[in-house]
Design an enzyme around this catalytic site. Structure first.
Site, short mmCIF file in Angstrom:
data_model
loop_
_atom_site.label_atom_id
_atom_site.label_comp_id
_atom_site.label_asym_id
_atom_site.label_seq_id
_atom_site.Cartn_x
_atom_site.Cartn_y
_atom_site.Cartn_z
N HIS A 37 0.95 -1.22 -0.05
CA HIS A 37 0.04 -0.03 0.13
C HIS A 37 0.73 1.33 0.01
CE1 HIS A 37 -3.81 -1.94 0.00
NE2 HIS A 37 -3.59 -2.42 1.10
N ASN A 77 4.26 1.62 1.94
CA ASN A 77 5.25 0.46 1.45
C ASN A 77 5.78 1.16 0.34
OD1 ASN A 77 2.40 -1.49 2.04
ND2 ASN A 77 4.12 -1.57 3.47
N ASP A 92 0.16 7.27 -4.63
CA ASP A 92 -0.83 6.69 -5.53
C ASP A 92 -1.50 7.52 -6.40
OD1 ASP A 92 -0.54 4.21 -4.36
OD2 ASP A 92 -2.69 4.08 -3.26
#
Length: 397
Positions: free
Chosen positions: A134, A137, A164
């Site tokens: 995620h 990480n 992201d």
């Protein structure tokens, strides 16, 4: 069909699957005028509650087709959509799109001009490519947490915006548009890959350059990141102000408005890390003396790089954001406006998210499937029509 506007008007993108960064990339392309058809899993229709449709920002501005990609007929239907598309994007884990049958080879064999964009955390290739992960990480492995963490303190996990969204999804959108531009001259599409690790590393160019410069000079100095004059401070009302007085001019104005000009803890070499704890203590105590908005008044005309730390609701109401139209009303909810801005081909206000499968019938018929083929797919459950019966128009933009 609803009129679309923006610099990407006329382009069709099929969003094959994936959440988070892949969906955000689709939102960016739709915001700028592309027609984006989002393939949803039939079981996801229940997720599209009234609240989701009203506040599901990343799914706005799309047409939705609910297709079961675990069945061959569903894969065949998805590939029919790809046949007429300019680009396709997906956010599956490595190997999943190929296993389903909608990987880049399968899609580009049918449509050689197709630009196929894919996004992952670790990337396709490398010893960690198959691992789960995620945001924290990926960003941590790319070296993106340490620069925003104070020495000796735990790194604060990012809130899903740095890697992201802020990095990988944005780079994928740039990559897809770049490949589409190249395809106009070459006549061929290509595969565009963006990983969170790669993208965070690219976003750290300034930090990496600064670290290299410090190593070359063999001095223990910092550019100001995490320095006491580049930090946030609690105020008397429990709210915060952000201080970014990195340059000497702004730092001098900061001290002047705080009444600290000449303070022994704050003058001298302010880039000496050994002095930072004492400097931070003084600033912490001073800012605690007044409420946040009082400090904003103090610095209103100072140009000292001091600003309020706002909640989302406060940001929506702030005079600067309101004057610029940073936020817009989308289907009854306040959402970020499309960005960047264009002088000649400005995008329209996006339409809200639509129920999963709301456009199933129209989109499939538009892709060349006959009424009988669509009826058979609906009857078998391979394709599901949303609450509107599948005949909803294109998502308003």
């Amino acid at each position: 069909m609803t009129h679309r506007s923006g610099p990407l008007r006329g382009l069709t993108v099929v969003e094959l699957g994936g959440v988070g960064p892949a969906a955000f990339c689709g939102m960016l392309l739709a915001d700028l005028g592309a027609r984006v058809v989002q393939i949803a899993r039939p079981g996801s229709a229940a997720v599209f509650s009234d609240a989701h449709l009203r506040f599901g920002v990343v799914n706005r501005g799309r047409e939705s087709v609910a297709i079961d990609l675990s069945r061959p007929e569903g894969v065949a239907a998805a590939l029919r959509l790809v046949d007429g598309a300019d680009a396709a994007i997906e956010g599956f884990r490595p190997g999943v799109a190929e296993r389903i049958g909608v990987g880049p080879d399968a899609c580009r064999e049918r449509n050689p001009r197709l630009v196929y964009g894919r996004i992952t955390g670790w990337g396709h290739g490398g010893p960690w490519s198959d691992r789960a992960g995620h945001e924290a990480n990926y960003v941590g492995l790319a070296g993106g947490l340490a620069p925003v963490s104070r020495a000796g303190e735990p790194a604060a996990p990012p809130a899903g915006q740095h890697g992201d969204i802020g990095a990988a999804a944005t780079f994928l959108a740039l990559g897809v548009v770049s490949a589409l531009l190249e395809a106009r001259s070459s006549g061929e599409g290509q595969v565009v890959e963006a990983s969170v690790v790669d993208s965070v590393a690219a976003r750290m160019a300034l930090a990496i350059g600064a670290a290299a410069a410090r190593a070359a000079d063999r001095v223990e100095r910092d550019t100001g990141a995490n320095a006491p004059f580049g930090d946030t401070y609690r105020c008397a009302d429990g709210r915060f102000v952000a201080v970014a007085a990195i340059e000497e001019t702004f730092y001098s104005r900061l001290l002047g408005r705080l009444g600290l000009t000449g303070h022994p803890a704050l003058v001298g070499d302010r880039f000496d890390r050994a002095r930072w704890p004492g400097m931070r203590q003084v600033l912490t105590e001073v800012f605690l003396a007044r409420a946040r908005d009082e400090w904003c008044e103090v610095f209103a005309d100072a140009d000292a790089c001091v600003s309020p730390v706002l909640t989302v609701e406060e940001a929506m109401a702030h005079e600067h954001n309101r004057a610029r139209g940073v936020y817009v009303d989308v289907g009854g909810s306040v959402q970020p406006a499309p960005t960047p801005r264009f002088s000649r081909t400005p995008p329209a206000t996006p339409g809200p998210a639509v129920p999963a499968g709301a456009n199933s019938t129209n989109v499939l018929r538009g892709a060349g499937l006959s009424a009988e083929e669509v009826s058979a797919l609906l009857s078998s459950g391979v394709v599901v029509a949303g609450p509107t019966g599948g005949d909803g128009g294109r998502a308003a933009t």
